[in-house]
Every structure is written in C-alpha cells, then in structure tokens.
Design a protein around this motif. Structure first.
Motif, PDB file in Angstrom:
ATOM      1  N   THR A 245       0.812  -1.222   0.000  1.00 40.80           N
ATOM      2  CA  THR A 245       0.000   0.000   0.000  1.00 40.80           C
ATOM      3  C   THR A 245       0.842   1.267   0.000  1.00 40.80           C
ATOM      4  O   THR A 245       0.306   2.357   0.015  1.00 40.80           O
ATOM      5  N   SER A 246       2.142   1.115  -0.016  1.00 41.52           N
ATOM      6  CA  SER A 246       3.045   2.263   0.025  1.00 41.52           C
ATOM      7  C   SER A 246       2.940   3.095  -1.249  1.00 41.52           C
ATOM      8  O   SER A 246       2.693   2.581  -2.334  1.00 41.52           O
ATOM      9  N   SER A 247       3.155   4.390  -1.083  1.00 42.32           N
ATOM     10  CA  SER A 247       3.188   5.261  -2.255  1.00 42.32           C
ATOM     11  C   SER A 247       4.608   5.375  -2.815  1.00 42.32           C
ATOM     12  O   SER A 247       4.826   6.002  -3.842  1.00 42.32           O
ATOM     13  N   SER A 248       5.563   4.742  -2.160  1.00 43.63           N
ATOM     14  CA  SER A 248       6.949   4.768  -2.597  1.00 43.63           C
ATOM     15  C   SER A 248       7.094   4.075  -3.955  1.00 43.63           C
ATOM     16  O   SER A 248       6.603   2.968  -4.153  1.00 43.63           O
ATOM     17  N   ILE A 249       7.774   4.731  -4.864  1.00 44.34           N
ATOM     18  CA  ILE A 249       8.021   4.161  -6.194  1.00 44.34           C
ATOM     19  C   ILE A 249       8.809   2.859  -6.060  1.00 44.34           C
ATOM     20  O   ILE A 249       8.515   1.868  -6.733  1.00 44.34           O
ATOM     21  N   CYS A 250       9.801   2.846  -5.186  1.00 40.89           N
ATOM     22  CA  CYS A 250      10.621   1.649  -4.987  1.00 40.89           C
ATOM     23  C   CYS A 250       9.757   0.476  -4.526  1.00 40.89           C
ATOM     24  O   CYS A 250       9.868  -0.630  -5.059  1.00 40.89           O
ATOM     25  N   ASN A 251       8.865   0.697  -3.550  1.00 38.89           N
ATOM     26  CA  ASN A 251       7.995  -0.373  -3.072  1.00 38.89           C
ATOM     27  C   ASN A 251       7.021  -0.832  -4.141  1.00 38.89           C
ATOM     28  O   ASN A 251       6.708  -2.014  -4.244  1.00 38.89           O
ATOM     29  N   ARG A 252       6.527   0.099  -4.943  1.00 35.71           N
ATOM     30  CA  ARG A 252       5.614  -0.285  -6.019  1.00 35.71           C
ATOM     31  C   ARG A 252       6.330  -1.150  -7.055  1.00 35.71           C
ATOM     32  O   ARG A 252       5.771  -2.117  -7.559  1.00 35.71           O
ATOM     33  N   ILE A 253       7.556  -0.797  -7.359  1.00 33.37           N
ATOM     34  CA  ILE A 253       8.336  -1.582  -8.327  1.00 33.37           C
ATOM     35  C   ILE A 253       8.597  -2.975  -7.764  1.00 33.37           C
ATOM     36  O   ILE A 253       8.407  -3.980  -8.442  1.00 33.37           O
ATOM     37  N   LEU A 254       9.023  -3.037  -6.498  1.00 31.25           N
ATOM     38  CA  LEU A 254       9.362  -4.332  -5.892  1.00 31.25           C
ATOM     39  C   LEU A 254       8.142  -5.217  -5.668  1.00 31.25           C
ATOM     40  O   LEU A 254       8.237  -6.429  -5.747  1.00 31.25           O
ATOM     41  N   SER A 255       6.995  -4.626  -5.371  1.00 32.15           N
ATOM     42  CA  SER A 255       5.834  -5.451  -5.027  1.00 32.15           C
ATOM     43  C   SER A 255       4.910  -5.739  -6.201  1.00 32.15           C
ATOM     44  O   SER A 255       4.174  -6.723  -6.165  1.00 32.15           O
ATOM     45  N   LEU A 256       4.930  -4.917  -7.224  1.00 31.45           N
ATOM     46  CA  LEU A 256       4.024  -5.147  -8.351  1.00 31.45           C
ATOM     47  C   LEU A 256       4.768  -5.334  -9.667  1.00 31.45           C
ATOM     48  O   LEU A 256       4.592  -6.344 -10.341  1.00 31.45           O
ATOM     49  N   LEU A 257       5.609  -4.409 -10.016  1.00 29.31           N
ATOM     50  CA  LEU A 257       6.228  -4.424 -11.339  1.00 29.31           C
ATOM     51  C   LEU A 257       7.171  -5.615 -11.550  1.00 29.31           C
ATOM     52  O   LEU A 257       7.024  -6.352 -12.523  1.00 29.31           O
ATOM     53  N   LEU A 258       8.108  -5.827 -10.640  1.00 28.84           N
ATOM     54  CA  LEU A 258       9.066  -6.917 -10.836  1.00 28.84           C
ATOM     55  C   LEU A 258       8.414  -8.303 -10.816  1.00 28.84           C
ATOM     56  O   LEU A 258       8.699  -9.119 -11.696  1.00 28.84           O
ATOM     57  N   PRO A 259       7.529  -8.596  -9.834  1.00 28.73           N
ATOM     58  CA  PRO A 259       6.862  -9.905  -9.895  1.00 28.73           C
ATOM     59  C   PRO A 259       6.023 -10.074 -11.165  1.00 28.73           C
ATOM     60  O   PRO A 259       6.035 -11.144 -11.781  1.00 28.73           O
ATOM     61  N   THR A 260       5.323  -9.025 -11.557  1.00 31.76           N
ATOM     62  CA  THR A 260       4.505  -9.101 -12.767  1.00 31.76           C
ATOM     63  C   THR A 260       5.384  -9.346 -13.988  1.00 31.76           C
ATOM     64  O   THR A 260       5.061 -10.184 -14.840  1.00 31.76           O
ATOM     65  N   LEU A 261       6.493  -8.644 -14.084  1.00 39.23           N
ATOM     66  CA  LEU A 261       7.415  -8.851 -15.201  1.00 39.23           C
ATOM     67  C   LEU A 261       8.001 -10.264 -15.190  1.00 39.23           C
ATOM     68  O   LEU A 261       8.182 -10.865 -16.256  1.00 39.23           O
ATOM     69  N   SER A 262       8.268 -10.807 -13.997  1.00 38.16           N
ATOM     70  CA  SER A 262       8.796 -12.174 -13.945  1.00 38.16           C
ATOM     71  C   SER A 262       7.752 -13.172 -14.432  1.00 38.16           C
ATOM     72  O   SER A 262       8.079 -14.121 -15.148  1.00 38.16           O
ATOM     73  N   HIS A 263       6.494 -12.945 -14.099  1.00 38.74           N
ATOM     74  CA  HIS A 263       5.415 -13.835 -14.570  1.00 38.74           C
ATOM     75  C   HIS A 263       5.236 -13.695 -16.085  1.00 38.74           C
ATOM     76  O   HIS A 263       5.025 -14.689 -16.784  1.00 38.74           O
TER      77      HIS A 263
END
Length: 188
Positions: free
Chosen positions: A92-110
């Motif tokens: 739920t963080s607004s941090s760009i780093c947390n958004r990348i780590l929690s949504l973008l990278l896992p999604t890209l790996s899938h």
C-alpha cells in the motif's frame, strides 16, 4: 482541529485495523496474495529444475532456467515480507521503490515465463509440446492477472474508505474534537 493528521494503527501482522467490513476482504486478499506466491514459488522451483535438466541433457538451452529463476527470486522476496509482517505496508506504500518491488518486478517475472512458454509453442515441432506450451502460456497469463488483481485489492482495499476507519487522534485537541463529533452523532 483537523482529523487529517490522524493515522491508522496496524496490528502485529501489519494489517490495518479498521471498523469497516472491508477488513475481512482486505485480510483475505492479503492471505490469497501470500498463498499465490507460495504456489508460484513451488511451481517455479519444480520447472526451474526441469529447465536445468533439459539444458544439461538436450541439445538446446531451456530459457526456463532464467524465467523461472526470476519468479523464484521475486516470490522469495515477497514471502519474506509476508513472514516479517511488512507486506501490507509495502503493497500500500506510495513509494516508487515499493511499487516496483511489489508489483512491477513480480509481474514482469510472470510475463517472462508466459513469453517463454509462448516462444516454446512457436518453436517446437512436436504437437504435444505445442499443446503443453499453449496451456502453460494461458495458465501463467491467468496467474499474472490474478497477481495484479490481488495486489490491487490490497492497495485499494486498505485505502478506499477512510470514513469508517478507526481514527487515532495524535494530539489532545484532536481527541477533544473527535469526542465532540462523536457526541454530536457525526461519527458512529
């Protein structure tokens, strides 16, 4: 005094404590997120080992060695946050780093695994291999969509309705203002 400075308190597991019925949904979404990560990790480890064996015993390089490894790394990282009870604050963080780590990278790996299977479907000459790759392309696409939906539910579920949230005043003036509003029936 304004209640804008009031905060939500989190419990030991990192879940927001609210008075709304959405809490059950929020916790369920977080639980499903962790469950999906565990399943994807197990599947990725099995197929990563299979890809290594294929590369060692066949006359081609199985790109699953790379794509499944990315799922393993992102799943382990996020599961560590689940066990450390920090996953809700990260999701739920607004941090760009947390958004990348929690949504973008896992999604890209899938998506990488999905593309690997799609590539396999287009390159294999065996009918059963094409069918296998097409089925797993669809399954990993569905897993990717489910992952994004669960992360979105956790993010929006914990931030969507602050009107029913458990308000914790930070100052004495905010406490008095909250008590007065409750007496006047502004808050139930």
């Amino acid at each position: 005094a304004s209640l804008a400075k009031c905060t939500h308190k989190t419990d030991r597991e990192g879940y927001l404590r609210t008075m709304s019925s959405d809490t059950i949904t929020d916790r369920y979404s977080v639980h499903l997120h962790g469950l999906l990560l565990k399943h994807l990790l197990l599947i990725a480890v099995i197929f990563w080992i299979w890809a290594i064996v294929n590369t060692a015993t066949k006359d081609y390089v199985d790109l699953g060695m790379i794509s499944f490894l990315t799922v393993i790394v992102t799943s382990v990282y996020l599961l560590k946050m689940h066990y450390n009870s920090t996953i809700v604050s990260v999701l739920t963080s607004s941090s760009i780093c947390n958004r990348i780590l929690s949504l973008l990278l896992p999604t890209l790996s899938h998506i990488l695994v999905t593309l690997n299977y799609a590539l396999g479907a287009s390159m294999t000459e065996h009918k059963w291999g094409q069918i296998y790759c097409i089925i797993f392309t669809v399954l990993w696409t569905m897993a990717t969509i489910q992952y994004v939906v669960l992360v979105s539910r956790v993010r929006t579920g914990n931030a969507k309705d602050d009107s029913n949230a458990a308000v914790v005043p930070e100052t004495e003036d905010e406490t008095k203002d909250l008590a007065a509003r409750m007496e006047q029936g502004e808050m139930s």
